[in-house]
Design a protein around this motif. Structure first.
Motif, PDB file in Angstrom:
ATOM      1  N   ALA A 126      28.454  36.329  46.023  1.00 40.82           N
ATOM      2  CA  ALA A 126      28.479  37.570  45.243  1.00 40.82           C
ATOM      3  C   ALA A 126      29.504  38.458  45.923  1.00 40.82           C
ATOM      4  N   ALA A 127      30.752  38.365  45.510  1.00 45.04           N
ATOM      5  CA  ALA A 127      31.828  39.028  46.248  1.00 45.04           C
ATOM      6  C   ALA A 127      32.970  39.446  45.329  1.00 45.04           C
ATOM      7  N   ALA A 128      32.633  39.988  44.174  1.00 41.89           N
ATOM      8  CA  ALA A 128      33.677  40.424  43.240  1.00 41.89           C
ATOM      9  C   ALA A 128      34.717  39.327  43.072  1.00 41.89           C
ATOM     10  N   MET A 129      34.252  38.089  43.009  1.00 41.29           N
ATOM     11  CA  MET A 129      35.174  36.953  42.961  1.00 41.29           C
ATOM     12  C   MET A 129      35.617  36.677  41.533  1.00 41.29           C
ATOM     13  N   THR A 130      36.927  36.669  41.358  1.00 36.50           N
ATOM     14  CA  THR A 130      37.513  36.427  40.045  1.00 36.50           C
ATOM     15  C   THR A 130      37.367  34.960  39.658  1.00 36.50           C
ATOM     16  N   ILE A 131      36.908  34.762  38.434  1.00 42.53           N
ATOM     17  CA  ILE A 131      36.795  33.406  37.889  1.00 42.53           C
ATOM     18  C   ILE A 131      38.209  32.961  37.520  1.00 42.53           C
ATOM     19  N   LYS A 139      41.844  27.648  39.313  1.00 41.16           N
ATOM     20  CA  LYS A 139      41.970  27.003  40.623  1.00 41.16           C
ATOM     21  C   LYS A 139      40.606  26.931  41.322  1.00 41.16           C
ATOM     22  N   ARG A 140      39.890  28.048  41.326  1.00 42.38           N
ATOM     23  CA  ARG A 140      38.574  28.062  41.973  1.00 42.38           C
ATOM     24  C   ARG A 140      37.574  27.215  41.210  1.00 42.38           C
ATOM     25  N   ASP A 141      37.737  27.169  39.897  1.00 42.24           N
ATOM     26  CA  ASP A 141      36.827  26.405  39.052  1.00 42.24           C
ATOM     27  C   ASP A 141      36.914  24.906  39.324  1.00 42.24           C
ATOM     28  N   VAL A 191      47.893  42.716  51.639  1.00 37.85           N
ATOM     29  CA  VAL A 191      46.851  42.178  50.759  1.00 37.85           C
ATOM     30  C   VAL A 191      45.743  41.574  51.625  1.00 37.85           C
ATOM     31  N   GLN A 192      44.635  41.253  50.988  1.00 35.59           N
ATOM     32  CA  GLN A 192      43.563  40.549  51.687  1.00 35.59           C
ATOM     33  C   GLN A 192      43.721  39.061  51.438  1.00 35.59           C
ATOM     34  N   GLU A 193      43.571  38.295  52.512  1.00 35.42           N
ATOM     35  CA  GLU A 193      43.785  36.845  52.442  1.00 35.42           C
ATOM     36  C   GLU A 193      42.884  36.172  51.399  1.00 35.42           C
ATOM     37  N   THR A 226      42.884  36.275  48.122  1.00 34.33           N
ATOM     38  CA  THR A 226      42.525  36.990  46.896  1.00 34.33           C
ATOM     39  C   THR A 226      43.535  36.757  45.777  1.00 34.33           C
ATOM     40  N   THR A 227      43.133  37.151  44.592  1.00 29.76           N
ATOM     41  CA  THR A 227      44.038  37.110  43.442  1.00 29.76           C
ATOM     42  C   THR A 227      45.187  38.099  43.652  1.00 29.76           C
ATOM     43  N   GLY A 228      44.922  39.214  44.345  1.00 29.38           N
ATOM     44  CA  GLY A 228      45.985  40.176  44.672  1.00 29.38           C
ATOM     45  C   GLY A 228      47.043  39.517  45.542  1.00 29.38           C
ATOM     46  N   LEU A 257      45.544  45.418  45.223  1.00 27.70           N
ATOM     47  CA  LEU A 257      44.131  45.031  45.188  1.00 27.70           C
ATOM     48  C   LEU A 257      43.504  45.331  43.827  1.00 27.70           C
ATOM     49  N   ASP A 258      42.286  44.888  43.640  1.00 20.08           N
ATOM     50  CA  ASP A 258      41.571  45.057  42.372  1.00 20.08           C
ATOM     51  C   ASP A 258      41.422  46.551  42.026  1.00 20.08           C
ATOM     52  N   THR A 259      41.615  46.879  40.740  1.00 22.71           N
ATOM     53  CA  THR A 259      41.590  48.280  40.299  1.00 22.71           C
ATOM     54  C   THR A 259      40.317  49.055  40.695  1.00 22.71           C
TER      55      THR A 259
HETATM   56  N1  GLN Z   1      38.682  39.767  42.754  1.00 21.99           N
HETATM   57  C1  GLN Z   1      39.565  39.387  43.808  1.00 21.99           C
HETATM   58  C2  GLN Z   1      39.537  37.897  43.992  1.00 21.99           C
HETATM   59  O1  GLN Z   1      38.695  37.254  43.472  1.00 21.99           O
HETATM   60  C3  GLN Z   1      39.224  40.063  45.135  1.00 21.99           C
HETATM   61  C4  GLN Z   1      37.842  39.762  45.620  1.00 21.99           C
HETATM   62  C5  GLN Z   1      37.535  40.315  46.997  1.00 21.99           C
HETATM   63  O2  GLN Z   1      38.432  40.682  47.738  1.00 21.99           O
HETATM   64  N2  GLN Z   1      36.283  40.367  47.345  1.00 21.99           N
HETATM   65  O3  GLN Z   1      40.358  37.339  44.672  1.00 21.99           O
END
Ligand code: GLN
Length: 235
Positions: free
Chosen positions: A74-79, A82-84, A123-125, A127-129, A171-173
């Motif tokens: 549960a981490a605001a993870m974008t569907i 690639k991840r799928d 950016v954060q490693e 991520t989609t960003g 990063l995410d809006t």
């Molecule tokens: N939504 C972005 C992603 O899935 C960032 C998620 C996050 O940094 N927790 O990559």
């Protein structure tokens, strides 16, 4: 996690990556946020029970899930596709695009995403960003590799932005807006990616995925979703 040892309810271990407000942050040693409350509400509508939260860096969550260290992300993870390929997702529960965050009062900030060319970007490693900056700007040579900085979490990236070591953070809006409320930063531009967040589950955990989808639907229909959203996204 998952199994329950034959008696009582089945327990699941949730994993997240604090440092992504208001979805998940640490407050006095405790992990709190929209994702925490939402997953708890969702699971309360199922036969499962949540164990204590485990925290990881965002890029370690998928490996932790696959190695059974956690049962749900549960981490605001974008569907995304690639991840799928390696994990499953529940139905979407939140939407986001990407934002370009700069210091308040920065001189000649980029007016759009392409305007990041030649700038130092954080950016954060994992991520989609990170991947959109890499694909659109670093690979085509518009940003030098040496000016593309990845961080373990976005709190550290924003700190470096405020300290003038970066020109921008991508990063995410919804998270960008939260940093605007808390730090001397502002959104210079947004970039439409149409992302949708889902909870991540192992590909062999179809019963759990289905239960979470049912639980999510109940949370949405019963008004609990709005209640949690309003609590974490005030104003
Ligand atoms: N939504 C972005 C992603 O899935 C960032 C998620 C996050 O940094 N927790 O990559």
């Amino acid at each position: 996690g998952l199994g329950g040892g034959g008696s009582g309810s089945m327990t699941i271990i949730p994993g997240t990556a604090p440092g992504f407000p208001p979805f998940e942050t640490k407050q006095g040693g405790e992990i709190v946020g929209f994702d925490i409350d939402l997953l708890s509400a969702v699971v309360s509508n199922t036969d499962y029970e949540l164990e204590s939260w485990k925290d990881f860096e965002f890029s370690s969550l998928t490996p932790a899930l696959k190695n059974d260290k956690i049962d749900v992300i549960a981490a605001a993870m974008t569907i995304n596709e690639k991840r799928d390929e390696s994990i499953d997702f529940t139905n979407p529960y939140y939407s986001a695009d990407q934002a370009v965050l700069v210091r308040q009062g920065a001189s000649s900030p980029p007016s759009n995403f392409a305007g990041l060319a030649g700038r130092t970007v954080g950016v954060q490693e994992g991520t989609t960003g990170a991947s959109v900056v890499e694909k659109q700007l670093v690979k085509p040579g518009k940003i030098a590799q040496s000016k593309f900085n990845t961080y373990g979490n976005y709190v550290l990236a924003v700190e470096d932005l405020v300290n003038r070591n970066l020109d921008a953070v991508v990063l995410d809006t919804p998270v960008a807006r939260t940093f605007v409320d808390r730090r001397a930063v502002t959104i210079a531009a947004t970039y439409e990616t149409g992302e949708k967040y889902g909870f991540g589950v192992r590909t062999d955990a179809d019963d759990l995925t289905k239960a979470l989808n049912d639980g999510l639907e109940q949370v949405r229909n019963g008004g609990k979703y709005e209640e949690i959203r309003d609590e974490w996204f005030a104003g």
